[in-house]
Design a protein around this motif. Structure first.
Motif, short mmCIF file in Angstrom:
data_model
loop_
_atom_site.label_atom_id
_atom_site.label_comp_id
_atom_site.label_asym_id
_atom_site.label_seq_id
_atom_site.Cartn_x
_atom_site.Cartn_y
_atom_site.Cartn_z
N LEU A 184 0.83 -1.21 0.00
CA LEU A 184 0.00 0.00 0.00
C LEU A 184 0.86 1.26 0.00
O LEU A 184 0.54 2.24 -0.67
CB LEU A 184 -0.93 -0.01 1.22
CG LEU A 184 -2.04 -1.06 1.19
CD1 LEU A 184 -2.79 -1.07 2.51
CD2 LEU A 184 -3.00 -0.82 0.04
N ARG A 185 1.94 1.23 0.76
CA ARG A 185 2.85 2.38 0.77
C ARG A 185 3.41 2.64 -0.63
O ARG A 185 3.44 3.78 -1.09
CB ARG A 185 3.98 2.13 1.76
CG ARG A 185 5.07 3.20 1.74
CD ARG A 185 6.20 2.85 2.70
NE ARG A 185 7.25 3.84 2.65
CZ ARG A 185 8.28 3.81 1.84
NH1 ARG A 185 8.41 2.80 0.97
NH2 ARG A 185 9.21 4.75 1.86
N ILE A 216 2.01 17.59 -0.57
CA ILE A 216 3.31 17.45 0.11
C ILE A 216 3.14 16.73 1.44
O ILE A 216 3.91 15.83 1.79
CB ILE A 216 3.96 18.83 0.30
CG1 ILE A 216 4.27 19.46 -1.07
CG2 ILE A 216 5.22 18.72 1.14
CD1 ILE A 216 4.82 20.87 -0.98
N ALA A 217 2.09 17.11 2.21
CA ALA A 217 1.87 16.49 3.51
C ALA A 217 1.55 15.00 3.37
O ALA A 217 2.05 14.17 4.15
CB ALA A 217 0.73 17.21 4.24
N VAL A 222 3.02 9.29 3.96
CA VAL A 222 3.15 7.91 3.46
C VAL A 222 4.61 7.49 3.45
O VAL A 222 4.94 6.33 3.76
CB VAL A 222 2.54 7.80 2.05
CG1 VAL A 222 2.78 6.43 1.46
CG2 VAL A 222 1.04 8.09 2.10
N TYR A 223 5.51 8.39 3.15
CA TYR A 223 6.94 8.08 3.13
C TYR A 223 7.43 7.67 4.52
O TYR A 223 8.33 6.84 4.66
CB TYR A 223 7.73 9.29 2.63
CG TYR A 223 9.14 8.97 2.20
CD1 TYR A 223 9.42 8.70 0.87
CD2 TYR A 223 10.19 8.96 3.12
CE1 TYR A 223 10.71 8.42 0.46
CE2 TYR A 223 11.48 8.67 2.72
CZ TYR A 223 11.74 8.40 1.39
OH TYR A 223 13.02 8.11 1.00
N GLY A 292 -6.24 11.32 4.55
CA GLY A 292 -6.44 10.55 3.33
C GLY A 292 -5.90 9.13 3.43
O GLY A 292 -6.59 8.16 3.18
N ALA A 293 -4.63 9.01 3.83
CA ALA A 293 -4.02 7.69 3.88
C ALA A 293 -4.59 6.85 5.01
O ALA A 293 -4.92 5.69 4.84
CB ALA A 293 -2.50 7.83 4.03
N SER A 294 -4.70 7.47 6.21
CA SER A 294 -5.21 6.69 7.34
C SER A 294 -6.67 6.33 7.15
O SER A 294 -7.12 5.27 7.60
CB SER A 294 -5.02 7.48 8.64
OG SER A 294 -5.78 8.68 8.60
N GLY A 295 -7.45 7.21 6.50
CA GLY A 295 -8.84 6.86 6.24
C GLY A 295 -8.96 5.69 5.30
O GLY A 295 -9.82 4.82 5.45
N ALA A 296 -8.08 5.63 4.30
CA ALA A 296 -8.11 4.50 3.38
C ALA A 296 -7.71 3.21 4.06
O ALA A 296 -8.07 2.12 3.62
CB ALA A 296 -7.15 4.77 2.20
#
Length: 348
Positions: A184-185, A216-217, A222-223, A292-296
């Motif tokens: 996913l990352r 950018i955030a 994710v990085y 965004g990422a944590s919600g997914a």
């Protein structure tokens, strides 16, 4: 299944797909150019209509974004990756140090356990050579002792096989959880990198200015999954090291007889599985990216916790029944290092 090769494939995938962001640069330049025209024309017309002097400095914003779009792989991705690379290297060095300590303590514990078995007079339980030598010393008149030894060793091997089966099952789940997060990352980073020029182009338009900072955030968030995963693995390795130190201190007592068990090791495997799915949430604490990422990851987090709970219940019930029948104990056994060496993309 070699998970090291799978993580390496994901790293190579990210590198090989980076040139694809160049295909979006042409489209992004057109979108950004049209946006810059509207952006500058609107502000110049407004200043002229109000008979105000034209402030040139704010008008440079679309041109700066345009330069970032033109040299996106080098200026944007290259800069962010270069700044974040020391963080990844630092956390990975911490993990390597803890893993090396864990392996040394594990080897010392194995040697002390064998010595304790020798003091107990049951080295033949864990050593084939000692078992064959013991049988050769017994004669036909010792048939009862031979049968007793064979039964005890057979039951010991069955228990070890079952415990190893359960441990292999949870180690597979542990590695699968790490591979899921790594996949996913890589997917999120590839999408953000390829469509990054378009996000920069849209940020030129009024009403979409937050798109730039949001991109950018989210990319940095994710990085950070990789260094956070390394820190999490280092914490698990440190906990196992402390457990091994306690076991070694107990084994150094000549009167101590080691007990067999693997419950604590399996518990930490379950903790590691659940902990891997919390990495996106922790990354959101470091840098806020709008969820965004944590919600997914919400659905995957729930599914992973559910699967871990079910597997843990089944394995715990089976282990409990086996130990109850055999009169065994679930004492501390930190095992040999699946959580310690298993991280997302820096293993090996």
């Amino acid at each position: 299944m070699n998970f090291d090769n799978l993580h390496q494939v994901l790293r190579n995938l990210y590198v090989e797909m980076m040139p694809m962001c160049g295909d979006m640069i042409g489209v992004a330049k057109g979108v950004a150019g049209l946006g810059a025209l509207f952006y500058v024309a609107y502000r110049v017309w407004k200043a002229l209509a109000n008979a105000e002097p034209i402030d040139v400095f704010p008008l440079l914003r679309p041109f700066a974004i345009g330069l970032c779009i033109m040299f996106f792989p080098t200026v944007v991705l290259g800069t962010i990756n270069a700044v974040m690379s020391p963080v990844v290297q630092g956390t990975h060095s911490i993990l390597q140090g803890q893993t090396m300590d864990l392996r040394a303590y594990q080897q010392q514990k194995d040697d002390l356990e064998y010595e304790a078995r020798v003091r107990e007079g049951k080295a033949w339980l864990v050593d084939d050579e000692a078992y064959d030598q013991k049988l050769s010393e017994l004669g036909i008149t010792d048939l009862g002792e031979i049968v007793s030894m064979w039964g005890e060793r057979t039951w010991h091997d069955v228990k070890m096989w079952f415990r190893q089966l359960v441990r292999d099952f949870f180690e597979l789940l542990f590695n699968a959880a790490g591979l899921t997060i790594d996949t996913l990352r890589t997917f999120f980073l590839v999408v953000l990198s390829i469509l990054g020029p378009l996000s920069f182009a849209l940020s030129v338009y009024d009403g979409f200015h937050a798109t730039l900072t949001s991109w950018i955030a989210r990319y940095i968030s994710v990085y950070l999954w990789l260094p956070i995963a390394d820190l999490f693995s280092a914490v698990l390795a440190k906990i196992q090291t402390l457990m091994l130190e306690a076991d070694i201190a107990a084994l150094q007592d000549p009167a101590y007889i080691p007990e067999e068990g693997g419950g604590i090791y399996i518990v930490f495997l379950i903790i590691g599985i659940i902990g891997y799915f919390s990495i996106p949430t922790v990354a959101e604490w470091v840098i806020q990216s709008g969820g965004g990422a944590s919600g997914a990851m919400g659905g995957i987090n729930k599914a992973g916790s559910f699967a871990t709970g079910v597997a843990g219940g089944i394995a715990g019930n089976a282990i409990g029944r086996t130990f109850h029948r055999s009169g065994g104990s679930t004492s501390s056994d930190s095992g040999g290092g699946a959580p310690a060496g298993q991280n997302l993309a820096t293993r090996g």
